[in-house]
Design a protein around this motif. Structure first.
Motif, PDB file in Angstrom:
ATOM      1  N   ARG A 256       0.815  -1.221   0.000  1.00 47.09           N
ATOM      2  CA  ARG A 256       0.000   0.000   0.000  1.00 47.09           C
ATOM      3  C   ARG A 256       0.846   1.269   0.000  1.00 47.09           C
ATOM      4  O   ARG A 256       0.302   2.369  -0.134  1.00 47.09           O
ATOM      5  CB  ARG A 256      -0.926   0.002   1.219  1.00 47.09           C
ATOM      6  N   MET A 257       2.138   1.111   0.157  1.00 47.49           N
ATOM      7  CA  MET A 257       3.037   2.278   0.153  1.00 47.49           C
ATOM      8  C   MET A 257       3.569   2.482  -1.266  1.00 47.49           C
ATOM      9  O   MET A 257       4.700   2.183  -1.591  1.00 47.49           O
ATOM     10  CB  MET A 257       4.171   2.065   1.158  1.00 47.49           C
ATOM     11  N   ARG A 258       2.682   2.976  -2.125  1.00 49.20           N
ATOM     12  CA  ARG A 258       3.020   3.171  -3.535  1.00 49.20           C
ATOM     13  C   ARG A 258       2.983   4.657  -3.867  1.00 49.20           C
ATOM     14  O   ARG A 258       2.020   5.351  -3.545  1.00 49.20           O
ATOM     15  CB  ARG A 258       2.064   2.405  -4.437  1.00 49.20           C
ATOM     16  N   GLY A 259       4.028   5.113  -4.506  1.00 46.18           N
ATOM     17  CA  GLY A 259       4.083   6.506  -4.915  1.00 46.18           C
ATOM     18  C   GLY A 259       5.392   6.794  -5.619  1.00 46.18           C
ATOM     19  O   GLY A 259       6.423   6.219  -5.270  1.00 46.18           O
ATOM     20  N   VAL A 260       5.335   7.681  -6.617  1.00 49.60           N
ATOM     21  CA  VAL A 260       6.518   8.039  -7.394  1.00 49.60           C
ATOM     22  C   VAL A 260       6.504   9.544  -7.609  1.00 49.60           C
ATOM     23  O   VAL A 260       5.482  10.107  -8.026  1.00 49.60           O
ATOM     24  CB  VAL A 260       6.535   7.330  -8.768  1.00 49.60           C
ATOM     25  N   ARG A 261       7.638  10.180  -7.329  1.00 48.76           N
ATOM     26  CA  ARG A 261       7.768  11.612  -7.600  1.00 48.76           C
ATOM     27  C   ARG A 261       9.008  11.838  -8.448  1.00 48.76           C
ATOM     28  O   ARG A 261      10.121  11.477  -8.052  1.00 48.76           O
ATOM     29  CB  ARG A 261       7.874  12.421  -6.307  1.00 48.76           C
ATOM     30  N   VAL A 262       8.798  12.446  -9.614  1.00 51.35           N
ATOM     31  CA  VAL A 262       9.884  12.708 -10.561  1.00 51.35           C
ATOM     32  C   VAL A 262      10.295  14.167 -10.459  1.00 51.35           C
ATOM     33  O   VAL A 262       9.447  15.069 -10.458  1.00 51.35           O
ATOM     34  CB  VAL A 262       9.432  12.397 -12.006  1.00 51.35           C
ATOM     35  N   ASP A 263      11.601  14.397 -10.365  1.00 52.71           N
ATOM     36  CA  ASP A 263      12.156  15.742 -10.495  1.00 52.71           C
ATOM     37  C   ASP A 263      12.800  15.817 -11.872  1.00 52.71           C
ATOM     38  O   ASP A 263      13.923  15.336 -12.077  1.00 52.71           O
ATOM     39  CB  ASP A 263      13.201  15.994  -9.407  1.00 52.71           C
ATOM     40  N   PRO A 264      12.099  16.378 -12.867  1.00 53.86           N
ATOM     41  CA  PRO A 264      12.620  16.349 -14.235  1.00 53.86           C
ATOM     42  C   PRO A 264      13.852  17.225 -14.434  1.00 53.86           C
ATOM     43  O   PRO A 264      14.616  16.999 -15.386  1.00 53.86           O
ATOM     44  CB  PRO A 264      11.445  16.853 -15.076  1.00 53.86           C
ATOM     45  N   VAL A 265      14.053  18.208 -13.570  1.00 55.86           N
ATOM     46  CA  VAL A 265      15.235  19.069 -13.702  1.00 55.86           C
ATOM     47  C   VAL A 265      16.474  18.338 -13.195  1.00 55.86           C
ATOM     48  O   VAL A 265      17.507  18.257 -13.876  1.00 55.86           O
ATOM     49  CB  VAL A 265      15.018  20.392 -12.934  1.00 55.86           C
ATOM     50  N   ALA A 266      16.375  17.780 -12.001  1.00 57.82           N
ATOM     51  CA  ALA A 266      17.503  17.033 -11.442  1.00 57.82           C
ATOM     52  C   ALA A 266      17.615  15.627 -12.032  1.00 57.82           C
ATOM     53  O   ALA A 266      18.625  14.955 -11.843  1.00 57.82           O
ATOM     54  CB  ALA A 266      17.357  16.936  -9.928  1.00 57.82           C
ATOM     55  N   ARG A 267      16.567  15.186 -12.735  1.00 55.50           N
ATOM     56  CA  ARG A 267      16.480  13.822 -13.280  1.00 55.50           C
ATOM     57  C   ARG A 267      16.644  12.784 -12.174  1.00 55.50           C
ATOM     58  O   ARG A 267      17.440  11.856 -12.268  1.00 55.50           O
ATOM     59  CB  ARG A 267      17.512  13.595 -14.389  1.00 55.50           C
ATOM     60  N   THR A 268      15.863  12.969 -11.131  1.00 59.66           N
ATOM     61  CA  THR A 268      15.829  11.996 -10.042  1.00 59.66           C
ATOM     62  C   THR A 268      14.389  11.527  -9.837  1.00 59.66           C
ATOM     63  O   THR A 268      13.436  12.228 -10.211  1.00 59.66           O
ATOM     64  CB  THR A 268      16.377  12.573  -8.728  1.00 59.66           C
ATOM     65  N   VAL A 269      14.250  10.363  -9.239  1.00 62.03           N
ATOM     66  CA  VAL A 269      12.943   9.759  -9.020  1.00 62.03           C
ATOM     67  C   VAL A 269      12.904   9.207  -7.598  1.00 62.03           C
ATOM     68  O   VAL A 269      13.747   8.380  -7.231  1.00 62.03           O
ATOM     69  CB  VAL A 269      12.668   8.614 -10.021  1.00 62.03           C
ATOM     70  N   ARG A 270      11.939   9.649  -6.805  1.00 63.30           N
ATOM     71  CA  ARG A 270      11.725   9.130  -5.464  1.00 63.30           C
ATOM     72  C   ARG A 270      10.589   8.116  -5.527  1.00 63.30           C
ATOM     73  O   ARG A 270       9.494   8.437  -5.992  1.00 63.30           O
ATOM     74  CB  ARG A 270      11.368  10.261  -4.505  1.00 63.30           C
ATOM     75  N   VAL A 271      10.845   6.890  -5.077  1.00 59.03           N
ATOM     76  CA  VAL A 271       9.890   5.794  -5.231  1.00 59.03           C
ATOM     77  C   VAL A 271       9.612   5.167  -3.873  1.00 59.03           C
ATOM     78  O   VAL A 271      10.541   4.753  -3.166  1.00 59.03           O
ATOM     79  CB  VAL A 271      10.444   4.716  -6.197  1.00 59.03           C
ATOM     80  N   SER A 272       8.338   5.044  -3.517  1.00 61.64           N
ATOM     81  CA  SER A 272       7.961   4.395  -2.252  1.00 61.64           C
ATOM     82  C   SER A 272       8.209   2.893  -2.324  1.00 61.64           C
ATOM     83  O   SER A 272       8.142   2.280  -3.397  1.00 61.64           O
ATOM     84  CB  SER A 272       6.492   4.669  -1.939  1.00 61.64           C
ATOM     85  N   GLY A 273       8.426   2.293  -1.160  1.00 62.02           N
ATOM     86  CA  GLY A 273       8.917   0.926  -1.092  1.00 62.02           C
ATOM     87  C   GLY A 273       7.979  -0.145  -1.586  1.00 62.02           C
ATOM     88  O   GLY A 273       8.418  -1.255  -1.895  1.00 62.02           O
ATOM     89  N   GLY A 274       6.671   0.126  -1.670  1.00 63.49           N
ATOM     90  CA  GLY A 274       5.734  -0.876  -2.155  1.00 63.49           C
ATOM     91  C   GLY A 274       5.364  -0.730  -3.614  1.00 63.49           C
ATOM     92  O   GLY A 274       4.490  -1.451  -4.110  1.00 63.49           O
ATOM     93  N   SER A 275       6.032   0.162  -4.322  1.00 64.38           N
ATOM     94  CA  SER A 275       5.714   0.417  -5.731  1.00 64.38           C
ATOM     95  C   SER A 275       6.183  -0.728  -6.619  1.00 64.38           C
ATOM     96  O   SER A 275       7.085  -1.494  -6.270  1.00 64.38           O
ATOM     97  CB  SER A 275       6.385   1.716  -6.194  1.00 64.38           C
ATOM     98  N   VAL A 276       5.551  -0.822  -7.789  1.00 63.83           N
ATOM     99  CA  VAL A 276       6.012  -1.738  -8.827  1.00 63.83           C
ATOM    100  C   VAL A 276       6.597  -0.903  -9.963  1.00 63.83           C
ATOM    101  O   VAL A 276       6.387   0.312 -10.043  1.00 63.83           O
ATOM    102  CB  VAL A 276       4.875  -2.649  -9.327  1.00 63.83           C
ATOM    103  N   TRP A 277       7.321  -1.586 -10.849  1.00 63.57           N
ATOM    104  CA  TRP A 277       8.026  -0.830 -11.892  1.00 63.57           C
ATOM    105  C   TRP A 277       7.071  -0.157 -12.876  1.00 63.57           C
ATOM    106  O   TRP A 277       7.416   0.852 -13.488  1.00 63.57           O
ATOM    107  CB  TRP A 277       9.030  -1.724 -12.611  1.00 63.57           C
ATOM    108  N   GLY A 278       5.865  -0.697 -13.027  1.00 64.74           N
ATOM    109  CA  GLY A 278       4.888  -0.007 -13.867  1.00 64.74           C
ATOM    110  C   GLY A 278       4.545   1.369 -13.340  1.00 64.74           C
ATOM    111  O   GLY A 278       4.291   2.302 -14.124  1.00 64.74           O
ATOM    112  N   ASP A 279       4.539   1.529 -12.011  1.00 61.72           N
ATOM    113  CA  ASP A 279       4.320   2.851 -11.417  1.00 61.72           C
ATOM    114  C   ASP A 279       5.424   3.811 -11.830  1.00 61.72           C
ATOM    115  O   ASP A 279       5.172   4.973 -12.171  1.00 61.72           O
ATOM    116  CB  ASP A 279       4.300   2.747  -9.884  1.00 61.72           C
ATOM    117  N   VAL A 280       6.658   3.320 -11.771  1.00 61.69           N
ATOM    118  CA  VAL A 280       7.810   4.162 -12.117  1.00 61.69           C
ATOM    119  C   VAL A 280       7.806   4.503 -13.598  1.00 61.69           C
ATOM    120  O   VAL A 280       8.001   5.659 -13.988  1.00 61.69           O
ATOM    121  CB  VAL A 280       9.126   3.451 -11.726  1.00 61.69           C
TER     122      VAL A 280
END
Length: 484
Positions: A110-134
């Motif tokens: 249930r801990m699913r979430g992805v936040r993209v910083d397009p300027v820094a080109r970084t991605v913060r991904v919650s521990g329960g996410s799947v790669w389709g989320d990313v």
């Protein structure tokens, strides 16, 4: 009484372990925002099901964590009550090590979430996410993080084991794009591990699996990937030796922008495969080209020159390629895995491969060779816990079928196939492709890095709370096996 001895006492059958009172369970339940599943609850049996239906275990409790506070509470409860603890991320864990018998499962799905910083080109991904989320989140910005080949795979499990897939030759393993992790340690502390903070721990989680804590979020570097040119190319099985010999030489010399894993397969009876190929045993390469589209015809010319029965390569968004096999491998199939790293692919090994390919037992059963050269080789074996930087392929053999009645057949084929090819291997295996195979195989996988991993384990998990995994023990190699 030692912690190991208490764990070994009958935590089985889905009931409460000895000494565990309903009041204690209620105390945990009230501390969790995400909820607690117990035997007898309406959703208990469903909550026990895992991706690999060959694995059937019944924990005493399943903590559905909604946030980091839930994870801290659950880990503390398992530690205090001397419970076997398993960590379930968002995806597969083919070996079934995301669940345990009679203990506590920390479920992060249930801990699913992805936040993209397009300027820094970084991605913060919650521990329960799947790669389709990313993939969904990053593709909007023309970016991607190196991952696997199926979008339902969990980010946590794949990354902590190393992370290989379509983009490995160009951008390395998933851990080579990992910048930091947040995790809950065995003693309940919440820390960030990176090159600057807890660098020993950061080294260990890059390939060392879930041995060191519960990772609640990942910070990745993303890479420019938008549309790719990819898909499967198929040849008749009677040409398998010829194609495998060609592939062995071709992929090593190909530009790093070209990824392609070799496979034996039975063609599924449906699109995109033409009807004359349905249910035929064939050999294949599944391609992913991320280079200049203007060079694609040149890059694929040697492939077309080999006169394939099907050349299904075309431009597509990267998430489409990543999800191409999702429907073929849904949750609930029976799986049996064996794997090895491979440095050489001599003709004698190819002959044995073809022998077992001719005996593919079911439509879903397969063998894959994933190339792990290119960018993967530019990281030294000691720079991360993932040791086999000098291998050329990760080989995996899987017997798969929907029917439990086929379990013995697919397991026997897999084990016989692996036994025949293991003499040609480099000795260890990709941990994400391993079943529960014993301590000797774990040590063979980490090679010279194992001793250093033991020291990190002693520092962060001296009682081996996190042992339901490909376990790195904080004690001598001869210590008694812990129950899963």
């Amino acid at each position: 009484m030692t912690l190991d001895t208490q764990r070994a006492r009958g935590q089985a059958g889905g009931g409460l372990p000895p000494g565990m009172t309903p009041d204690l369970v209620e105390q945990l339940r009230t501390r969790l925002r995400g909820g607690l599943v117990r035997p007898g609850d309406a959703d208990y049996e469903e909550s026990c099901r895992v991706y690999n239906a060959m694995i059937q275990k019944h924990p005493a409790l399943i903590a559905r964590c909604a946030d980091v506070a839930d994870v801290i509470a659950s880990v503390g409860f398992a530690r205090e009550q001397k419970l076997t603890l398993a960590i379930r991320g968002g995806g597969h864990n083919g070996g079934g090590l995301g669940i345990c018998e009679g203990g506590l499962v920390v479920d992060l799905s249930r801990m699913r979430g992805v936040r993209v910083d397009p300027v820094a080109r970084t991605v913060r991904v919650s521990g329960g996410s799947v790669w389709g989320d990313v993939d969904h989140a990053t593709h909007a910005f023309g970016l991607a993080v190196p991952s696997g080949i199926i979008s339902t795979t969990g980010v946590g499990g794949l990354t902590l084991g190393g992370g290989l897939g379509h983009l490995s030759r160009r951008y390395g393993l998933s851990i080579d794009s990992l910048l930091a992790v947040d995790l809950v340690l065995a003693d309940g502390r919440f820390v960030t591990a990176s090159a600057e903070q807890h660098p020993d721990l950061f080294w260990a989680v890059r390939g060392g699996g879930g041995n060191f804590g519960v990772v609640t979020s990942f910070l990745f570097r993303a890479h420019p990937v938008g549309s790719v040119i990819g898909g499967p190319t198929l040849w008749p099985l009677e040409r398998a030796a010829e194609v495998m010999q060609w592939y062995r030489d071709f992929i090593s010399a190909a530009p790093e922008e070209l990824g392609g894993f070799f496979a034996f397969m039975t063609v599924p009876p449906g699109p995109p495969f033409p009807e004359p190929l349905h249910l035929k045993k064939m050999c294949a390469v599944v391609w992913c080209y991320t280079g200049d589209p203007a060079r694609a015809d040149e890059v694929f010319a040697p492939v077309r020159a080999l006169s394939p029965a099907l050349h299904g390569v075309q431009p597509m968004p990267y998430p489409v390629l990543q999800s191409m096999f999702d429907a073929l491998y849904p949750p609930g199939l029976q799986w049996y895995w064996r794997a090895d790293f491979v440095k050489e692919l001599p003709d004698a090994a190819i002959a044995r491969h073809v022998e077992f390919a001719e005996r593919l037992p079911t439509m879903h059963s397969t063998m894959h060779l994933y190339p792990i050269d290119g960018a993967v080789h530019r990281v030294a074996p000691g720079d991360t816990a993932f040791s086999f930087r000098d291998a050329r392929w990760a080989e995996v053999i899987v017997g798969v079928d929907p029917s439990p009645g086929k379990a013995r057949e697919i397991s026997t084929w897999t084990k016989d196939y692996w036994n025949a090819l293991h003499p040609y291997s480099a000795g260890g295996a990709y941990v994400n492709f391993m079943m529960d195979e014993g301590q000797e195989r774990v040590q063979a996988t980490y090679r010279d890095n194992y001793a250093r991993l033991v020291e990190v384990k002693k520092r962060y998990d001296p009682d081996n709370l996190f042992h339901v995994n490909q376990n790195i023990r904080p004690t001598s190699a001869g210590a008694e096996e812990l129950p899963h």
